[in-house]
Design an enzyme around this catalytic site. Sequence first.
Site, PDB file in Angstrom:
ATOM      1  N   ASP A   1       0.871  -1.169   0.000  1.00 43.95           N
ATOM      2  CA  ASP A   1       0.000   0.000   0.000  1.00 43.95           C
ATOM      3  C   ASP A   1       0.913   1.226   0.000  1.00 43.95           C
ATOM      4  O   ASP A   1       2.112   1.137   0.288  1.00 43.95           O
ATOM      5  CB  ASP A   1      -0.962   0.005   1.195  1.00 43.95           C
ATOM      6  CG  ASP A   1      -2.155   0.946   0.940  1.00 43.95           C
ATOM      7  OD1 ASP A   1      -2.062   1.801   0.029  1.00 43.95           O
ATOM      8  OD2 ASP A   1      -3.177   0.843   1.641  1.00 43.95           O
TER       9      ASP A   1
HETATM   10  C1  BGC Z   1      -4.954   3.386   0.019  1.00 39.85           C
HETATM   11  C2  BGC Z   1      -5.010   2.423  -1.133  1.00 39.85           C
HETATM   12  C3  BGC Z   1      -4.802   3.180  -2.421  1.00 39.85           C
HETATM   13  C4  BGC Z   1      -3.460   3.887  -2.355  1.00 39.85           C
HETATM   14  C5  BGC Z   1      -3.107   4.666  -3.591  1.00 39.85           C
HETATM   15  C6  BGC Z   1      -3.718   4.251  -0.019  1.00 39.85           C
HETATM   16  O1  BGC Z   1      -3.830   5.297   0.893  1.00 39.85           O
HETATM   17  O2  BGC Z   1      -5.016   2.674   1.225  1.00 39.85           O
HETATM   18  O3  BGC Z   1      -6.232   1.743  -1.144  1.00 39.85           O
HETATM   19  O4  BGC Z   1      -4.881   2.314  -3.508  1.00 39.85           O
HETATM   20  O5  BGC Z   1      -3.485   4.803  -1.267  1.00 39.85           O
HETATM   21  O6  BGC Z   1      -3.874   5.793  -3.715  1.00 39.85           O
END
Ligand code: BGC
Length: 745
Positions: A263
């Site tokens: 993530d």
């Molecule tokens: C989120 C993800 C997301 C990623 C990219 C993170 O803060 O938890 O679900 O895909 O950011 O934006």
Amino acid sequence: MKKLALAVALAVALPLTAQQELPVYLNEQKPLEERVEDALKRMTLREKINIIHAQSKFSAPGVPRLGIPELWCTDGPMGVRPEVMWDEWEQAKWTNDSCTAFPSLTCLAATWNPEMGQLYGKSIGAEARFRNKSVLLGPGVNIYRTPLCGRNFEYMGEDPYLASRMVVPYVQGVQSNGVSVCVKHFALNNNEINRHTSNPIVDDRTLYEIYLPAFKAAAVEGKAWSFMGGYNLFRGEHASYNPILMNQILKGEWKWDGAVISDWGAVHDTKTAVSGGLDMEFGSWTDGLSEGASNAYDNYWLATPYLKGIQDGTYSEDELNDKVRRVLRLTFRTAMDRNRPWGAMVSDAHKQACKTIGEEGVVLLRNEGSLLPIDLNKVKKIAVIGENAIKMMTVGGGSSSLKVKYEVTPLQGLKARIGNQAEIVYARGYVGDPTGEYNGVKTGQDLNDPRSAEELTAEAVEVAKHADIVLFFGGLNKSDHQDCEGTDRLTMDLPYNQNALIETLAAANPNLVVINISGTGVAMPWVNKVPSILQAWYLGNETGNTLASILMGDANPSGKLPYTYYASLEQCGAHKLGAYPGTKGVGALGEEVWDMPYNEGVFVGYRFTDKNKLKPTFPFGHGLSYTTFEYGKPTANSKTMNADGTLTVKVTVKNTGNRTGKEIVQLYIADKKASVARPVKELKGFQKITLAPGEEKEVSFTICKQALSFFDEAKHDWVAEPGKFEAIIAASATDIKGVVPFTLE
Ligand code: BGC
């Protein structure tokens, strides 16, 4: 057949000599693994390091020297995110990146229709493809453990079986575009509060029975090409490089050959990231300490620190090669698939898909009397009340926030549908969040209203009193603590004093319909005073048209709840047993850690209310229709099932009303006696059928031993113990239509 067609297409495209001259890794006629090995052996150590971490907010560099293209990711999971700057989260201000916002994933789950999963995946994947993205960051299949979780709207409900059946076609649909899904957030990212420091304490049985099945289905059946690790910890290690989750389970037990993507900002260390099964690092801060500097990417944990570690012998290149192979596979399957379709953006087909999925997902929770569908022969004046009737909902919620080509609000949709057949009068009722901006995307709406709560209520009551029917559009709105990434809700109650307003409206006019727009359950203390209630989710571009179609009866509601609608948090195991949000402690490196024991074990959702004989406001699997259905007596083809055999259960269902409608027939299995505490019953089958008035159909479910099994921790395997079972046919978790006892020999 497919391979043959591919070979023929290539042969036509390239003369034989040209094909023979192609390096193996570029020759699509060669098996994938041969191409991967060929590319790998041509890459320098630096190139291998480069390919496994980001070069911008959302891209990785590929191998320019070899013509291996960049890998571009995008959020997900309900529409394709607008372009951000190279190094910053701010909008890039492109003018060609407005998308179709599809309904929230909770809505998709509420359709209980795998065909909708396929349609959803195919459509959103086509939009990602058109925007030249190779990885769509979604879908999310974390289990709905608490109604407070800020991201429930991005997930598929509380039941592992339902989420599994819905995620597989979504994955296949997206990937049919040559775009990879990135199934998230693996695993146990079931709350947003303390999301970087939450350390769920979960036993193996609970993990395998409740929290893993949807991920497994996506990996093994759906053949998802990439997975995203969560921010949270598990057994003391971060999920994105958790050796148990990634190495032992995902890549080991499930034999999965895809790439694990962190993530954004979920990596905190090189050593554990290297060994814990992470393949690509995204979204880290510059050097792990500060944020925002450009060209920070060399400082990523899997960049120079990793390179140096290989050079000085701390890490072996073998481990790196495994990561590179996985990233190459992902690239060959997507960006380097010459045969992938071109995709499409905001096409008529996608608009229609958005509306169809929404219409199948909206849940008619209650319909006492005959308020719905609205009968324009009787209704001449309609009061529309509430901020959510006019508020655009596609902006907000965190990383899933979108920039849409257009969005039809409920009020606009109703006006368009009703025209001059009835008078529609609007009153605001309450002011919630008038901002309408997220990450630089603005709705362009000015929802500021200087009036006091008393003035707004007085106006709403006045409007309600003089109408034939009152439609209240309220709920949550994707701002902080109201269905939004990064924050959980603080209570189950509706915000902005809506409960009091609803009570006042009910007193002013008994013909009240509440349309609750949210991605999660809310407390409804007024439930018995409101004759008709709809659970309306976030429905994307077509919100207003979809709701108008349901309210007017153009579409007959057929969604059912993918989670238990608790009356209060007391009915939810995570809260009742005191395990949320856990207790603050200290991790191995002295950092803050929130231990969160999942004391309820496998008793999540209806498994908890069943066990404790609690009466939720609405049960899991509940949803009404404008028609009625009658179930026959279910039968089984045998009284016993052999350990390696199957059992078929049949039931007839008849449409006894005067409209065509869809019913979701549910099969639950109950184990009457077991050596472990088992749920009273568990969902193991469902079918959505369409019936014309008077029509009757037979629905048939065939189950095998797996449907009777629990996860035995000692054996680390699924076990079905011989003895008595029941096959339960039901219209919801509490609306049991018939029970067929049988034994497992
Ligand atoms: C989120 C993800 C997301 C990623 C990219 C993170 O803060 O938890 O679900 O895909 O950011 O934006």
